[in-house]
Design a protein around this motif. Structure first.
Motif, PDB file in Angstrom:
ATOM      1  N   PRO A 198     -44.290  27.327   9.004  1.00 24.00           N
ATOM      2  CA  PRO A 198     -45.237  27.171   7.897  1.00 24.00           C
ATOM      3  C   PRO A 198     -44.839  28.013   6.686  1.00 24.00           C
ATOM      4  O   PRO A 198     -44.025  28.938   6.780  1.00 24.00           O
ATOM      5  N   ARG A 199     -45.433  27.705   5.563  1.00 25.09           N
ATOM      6  CA  ARG A 199     -45.349  28.549   4.380  1.00 25.09           C
ATOM      7  C   ARG A 199     -46.695  29.254   4.220  1.00 25.09           C
ATOM      8  O   ARG A 199     -47.735  28.681   4.528  1.00 25.09           O
ATOM      9  N   HIS A 200     -46.633  30.486   3.774  1.00 25.33           N
ATOM     10  CA  HIS A 200     -47.840  31.286   3.566  1.00 25.33           C
ATOM     11  C   HIS A 200     -48.069  31.368   2.055  1.00 25.33           C
ATOM     12  O   HIS A 200     -47.328  32.032   1.337  1.00 25.33           O
ATOM     13  N   ILE A 201     -49.106  30.668   1.590  1.00 31.77           N
ATOM     14  CA  ILE A 201     -49.422  30.624   0.169  1.00 31.77           C
ATOM     15  C   ILE A 201     -50.825  31.189  -0.031  1.00 31.77           C
ATOM     16  O   ILE A 201     -51.752  30.821   0.689  1.00 31.77           O
ATOM     17  N   GLU A 202     -50.964  32.076  -0.997  1.00 33.10           N
ATOM     18  CA  GLU A 202     -52.282  32.646  -1.261  1.00 33.10           C
ATOM     19  C   GLU A 202     -52.648  32.468  -2.728  1.00 33.10           C
ATOM     20  O   GLU A 202     -51.774  32.407  -3.603  1.00 33.10           O
ATOM     21  N   ILE A 203     -53.961  32.376  -2.964  1.00 27.76           N
ATOM     22  CA  ILE A 203     -54.486  32.171  -4.315  1.00 27.76           C
ATOM     23  C   ILE A 203     -55.295  33.390  -4.737  1.00 27.76           C
ATOM     24  O   ILE A 203     -56.192  33.834  -4.015  1.00 27.76           O
ATOM     25  N   GLN A 204     -54.966  33.930  -5.908  1.00 25.74           N
ATOM     26  CA  GLN A 204     -55.726  35.057  -6.460  1.00 25.74           C
ATOM     27  C   GLN A 204     -56.960  34.531  -7.183  1.00 25.74           C
ATOM     28  O   GLN A 204     -56.857  33.641  -8.037  1.00 25.74           O
ATOM     29  N   VAL A 205     -58.137  35.043  -6.820  1.00 28.28           N
ATOM     30  CA  VAL A 205     -59.366  34.634  -7.497  1.00 28.28           C
ATOM     31  C   VAL A 205     -60.023  35.845  -8.156  1.00 28.28           C
ATOM     32  O   VAL A 205     -59.808  36.997  -7.758  1.00 28.28           O
ATOM     33  N   LEU A 206     -60.806  35.557  -9.183  1.00 31.11           N
ATOM     34  CA  LEU A 206     -61.601  36.568  -9.879  1.00 31.11           C
ATOM     35  C   LEU A 206     -62.984  35.984 -10.123  1.00 31.11           C
ATOM     36  O   LEU A 206     -63.116  34.807 -10.502  1.00 31.11           O
TER      37      LEU A 206
END
Length: 668
Positions: A198-206
């Protein structure tokens, strides 16, 4: 992006953390004109974050909520920034801050609780329409392998165990639960289907307190070892603008589902073939890898955290977010890749780090390549085994991915930490690997190409020459007859030294002194070498000059070059100080593979054991290592107990081999 003056109501903020993240938070506080208050344990009194803060107060430990809150009140702070790790995702800490009249620079306690429990988090975001990975809390009956066991209350990859068969399950559950209890105080586990490659992708939220929620794009975090990230980048070379928009929207919905406020990260596991993504967890805090997002957006996430905590609105909307260029971050750890990434330690004898060319948020939008270093290191400081082994982060920005990777490699080459073995050479090998350069990443890549990244240790001939000559030239007393220059009537004699390094003993012969054109002989062959002494050591062999940093610590010489370092201890052959070194593999002596603490003793003195049977579990920097019996035999010595600190190579047990019974021809 910077607003006018500090956030309203904040003129003093306590940082409830240590190391590089505390130093980094203090940097933004200083830029805003806010007084920074550091806390430290007794053993951390000389740490860099203590030196760089405006005020420093001692606490018994970083997990002591009452002590931290008391320090904040005593210092006159209005707010507490938790950084990451320690109490950053502790809902009880957030509530206690509120009770004490302190602003917690993070999300509400209920959001921490909802997302801090992985089981509850999956149910919450699933109800909001976000896809999740199939899993269960019924571990013992799980039959869908491969699977991944996770601490429900954890993060950062700690306690995660990959299980490929039902036979491995009981031991994996025991290990994961023990780690979860030690690291997070909660032994609750869950198990999920493991997505291969798998690929590990993360999203930064504010999110602010006025209902505004945005995302700042993604970070690719697929380069991992032991489920912990090594290198992160933004944006991902895999994610298209359309996928970014869909994943970003899902992350925003996940944040809204729990009433999130502040900076947070929604992590997804992504199928590298189909692009299908599933929610894994939400980290309700600042991430270790936040600098890459700062460098491509031009935003200071710590400043935004502070402004949101003070009640200000986000100064931009989703339509205003732009990703400019590419940024890559490498984590520098106190660990030895050649010994299975076991934690190391020691005193930082020499420290050289690339110039910090950009403050947070200065993304170099004029096209120049930017190098940024977030570091908790200080020359003379001691790296022990009680904290996480990450020492610093080296980050590079470029107008495109290729230039950012090149800049990162060069910056790592200019990083020297002598006295502590680090993973810098490994990081350089990884950043220059063809698959990484091509963006062909997945979470299993590092394990597959590990032999290419961690070749067999070889001490360069130039290093042996330098070590031998420098040791030979060291002052050896006032008596000229004690100087080991080999002087005698006629031709000088050879003096033989045993130089011991981590990969073995090296007999090296020397005669003369460096200033007198000394000669060096390795394996009976004379090495034509010239040496120049100074802070930097220059060794010329066959017309090629190698330059090394050198430092002496007691009877040990440290040499460093391009991020790599070697340590040598000298013994004159035949002298009382000439030690044979570590015990042979077949002698039954079991040694600690790392400095740490004995977590469990699983055998008893006098017990008969089999080869491979677990004897002792050593824990260091929140990582467990089980030491096993090297052979069939009886435990004749067991000098350690649970809770006892041990040094690297300390004797943990001795197994006396049992002689094989004599079998007669008739019995055979």
């Amino acid at each position: 992006m910077r607003g006018a003056g500090p956030p309203q109501g904040f003129d003093r903020v306590l940082i409830a953390n240590r190391g590089e993240i505390a130093v980094r938070i203090a940097r933004t506080l200083r830029s805003l004109g806010i007084t920074s208050v550091a806390v430290h344990t007794p053993s951390d009194a000389g740490a860099r974050h203590v030196r760089e803060a405006d005020i420093a107060l001692e606490v018994p430990k970083y997990l002591d909520i009452e002590a931290i809150v008391g320090a904040a009140r005593d210092s006159g702070a209005q707010a507490v920034h938790p950084g990451y790790g320690f109490l950053a995702e502790n809902g009880a800490f957030a509530r206690r801050c509120a009770e004490a009249g302190l602003v917690f620079v993070g999300p509400p306690a209920q959001a921490i609780d909802a997302m801090g429990d992985k089981i509850r988090a999956k149910a919450t975001v699933s109800a909001a329409g976000v896809p999740v990975v199939p899993g269960s809390t019924e571990l013992e009956g799980w039959r869908d392998f491969p699977a991944l066991i996770k601490p429900s209350a954890g993060g950062g990859g700690k306690g995660m165990v990959l299980v490929r068969s039902a036979a491995e399950l009981p031991g994996a559950i025991e290990s994961a639960r023990r780690t979860a209890l030690a690291a997070f105080g909660d032994g609750t586990l869950l198990i999920e289907r493991y997505v291969e490659n798998p690929r590990h992708i993360e999203i930064q939220v504010l999110a602010d307190t006025h209902g505004n929620v945005v995302h700042l794009g993604e970070r690719e975090c697929s380069l991992q070892r032991r489920h912990q990230k090594i290198i992160e980048e933004a944006p991902s070379p895999f994610v298209s603008p359309e996928t970014r928009a869909r994943m970003g929207a899902a992350a925003v919905e996940a944040a809204r589902a729990v009433g999130y406020v502040g900076a947070g990260t929604v992590e997804f596991i992504v199928d590298g073939t189909t692009g299908a993504y599933h929610f894994m967890e939400m980290n309700t805090r600042l991430q270790v890898e936040h600098p890459v997002t700062e460098l491509v957006t031009g935003l200071d996430l710590v400043e935004l955290q502070l402004r949101v905590a003070a009640g200000e609105r986000l100064p931009f909307g989703q339509q205003d977010v732009r990703l400019d260029g590419h940024a890559v971050e490498a984590r520098v750890y106190a660990e030895d890749p050649a010994r299975g990434f076991l934690p190391t330690g020691g005193r930082v004898l020499v420290l050289r780090e690339p110039g910090d060319a950009a403050a947070p948020g200065a993304a170099g939008h004029d096209g120049r390549v930017v190098v940024r270093v977030d570091s908790g290191l200080v020359e003379g400081g001691v790296v022990g085994s009680e904290f996480d082994p990450m020492l610093s982060k080296v980050v590079a920005w470029g107008p495109d991915r290729a230039s950012a990777l090149r800049s990162l490699d060069q910056a790592l080459g200019r990083t020297t930490v002598l006295g502590v073995v680090t993973n810098i050479p490994f990081l350089r090998a990884l950043t220059t690997h063809p698959a990484v350069r091509a963006g062909e990443l997945d979470t299993g890549l590092v394990e597959r190409v590990l032999p290419e990244l961690v070749p067999d240790i070889e001490v360069p001939e130039a290093v042996l020459v330098a070590a031998a000559l420098v040791f030979h030239a060291l002052p050896q007393g006032d008596d000229p007859w004690e100087v080991t220059d080999g002087w005698r009537v006629g031709e000088r004699a050879w003096t033989t030294w045993r130089l011991e390094s981590r990969d073995g003993a090296h007999p090296v012969q020397v005669r003369g002194l460096p200033e007198e054109s000394a000669e060096v002989q390795i394996n009976g062959e004379v090495v034509p070498a010239r040496i120049r002494l100074g802070e930097d050591l220059g060794v010329t062999i066959g017309g090629r000059t190698e330059r090394y940093l050198r430092v002496r610590d007691g009877d040990t010489l440290w040499l460093g070059k391009d991020g790599a370092s070697w340590s040598f201890t000298r013994h004159l052959i035949g002298d009382p100080g000439d030690r044979p070194g570590a015990a042979a593999a077949g002698d039954g002596v079991v040694r600690s593979p790392m400095p740490g603490t004995v977590l469990l003793v699983k055998a008893q003195q006098g017990e008969q054991v089999s080869e491979g049977q677990p004897l002792v579990v050593v824990e260091a920097m929140k990582m467990e290592h089980t030491v096993t019996a090297p052979c069939d035999g009886v435990v004749s010595e067991l000098p350690v107990r649970a809770g006892q600190p041990v040094d690297m190579d300390a004797v943990l047990a001795v197994v006396s081999p049992v002689a094989s019974p004599v079998v007669s021809a008739e019995e055979a």
